[in-house]
Design a protein around this motif. Structure first.
Motif, PDB file in Angstrom:
ATOM      1  N   HIS A  76       0.844  -1.202   0.000  1.00  0.00           N
ATOM      2  CA  HIS A  76       0.000   0.000   0.000  1.00  0.00           C
ATOM      3  C   HIS A  76       0.876   1.248   0.000  1.00  0.00           C
ATOM      4  CE1 HIS A  76      -3.971  -1.673   0.284  1.00  0.00           C
ATOM      5  NE2 HIS A  76      -3.754  -2.281   1.427  1.00  0.00           N
ATOM      6  N   HIS A  81      -0.782   4.323  -2.194  1.00  0.00           N
ATOM      7  CA  HIS A  81      -2.239   4.314  -2.114  1.00  0.00           C
ATOM      8  C   HIS A  81      -2.787   5.372  -1.155  1.00  0.00           C
ATOM      9  CE1 HIS A  81      -2.338   0.002  -3.834  1.00  0.00           C
ATOM     10  NE2 HIS A  81      -2.317   0.903  -4.780  1.00  0.00           N
ATOM     11  N   ILE A 109      -7.957  -1.334  -4.042  1.00  0.00           N
ATOM     12  CA  ILE A 109      -6.570  -1.439  -3.609  1.00  0.00           C
ATOM     13  C   ILE A 109      -6.274  -2.846  -3.103  1.00  0.00           C
ATOM     14  CG2 ILE A 109      -4.992  -0.708  -1.776  1.00  0.00           C
ATOM     15  CD1 ILE A 109      -6.239   2.089  -2.067  1.00  0.00           C
TER      16      ILE A 109
END
Length: 163
Positions: A76, A81, A109
């Protein structure tokens, strides 16, 4: 200090990251680690990795599951993200040009990150109550924006079927 069953966290951090996920090891080393029950498993803001000890101490959780989750959170951050989400939140428009849907973004995601980890054979996705989002139609080569748009299409198809 938190006691972790089988020392899963240490095994995953020490051995797993250095061997199976060496490209993520540096970013992981730069992140601050905090124990927290704010998330059922783990979460990150891109700088701090929040780990819930309840997951790591759960029966059936292995070092390979822990490795998967750690790498999931590090990806991430690596894929920026949290920063990209803020851009959409600020503009209030999602990748599809419509009102931004934070829940759909989070799902997009997770589908992407899990597809990457499964493709790269990094750790093992936990199962049962800890299982993450995965669908073969969302591949490791897609962008989170492509998945976001595809999820909207899936939602529209489900609504049509209910009519």
């Amino acid at each position: 200090m938190v006691s972790l069953k089988y020392d899963n966290l240490t095994i995953a951090r020490g051995i797993g990251l250095r061997t199976a996920a060496v490209y993520l090891a540096y970013m992981y080393a730069e992140m601050q680690l905090k124990y927290s029950d704010a998330s059922p498993v783990a979460a990150t803001d891109g700088k701090v990795l929040h780990i819930n000890p309840k997951f790591y101490n759960a029966p059936g959780v292995t070092p390979q599951h822990v490795l998967f989750v750690l790498c999931h959170e590090v990806l991430h951050a690596w894929l920026m993200h949290p920063k990209r989400r803020k851009r959409y939140e600020t503009s209030k428009l999602g990748p599809d040009g419509k009102r931004f849907n934070r829940k759909r973004w989070a799902m997009s995601i997770d589908y992407l990150v899990n597809a990457i980890l499964i493709h790269d054979k990094i750790g093992e996705m936990p199962v049962g109550e800890w299982e993450g989002l995965y669908d073969r139609k969302f591949t490791h080569t897609m962008t989170v924006e492509e998945i976001y748009v595809a999820l909207e299409t899936d939602e529209e198809e489900e609504e049509d079927e209910e009519d």
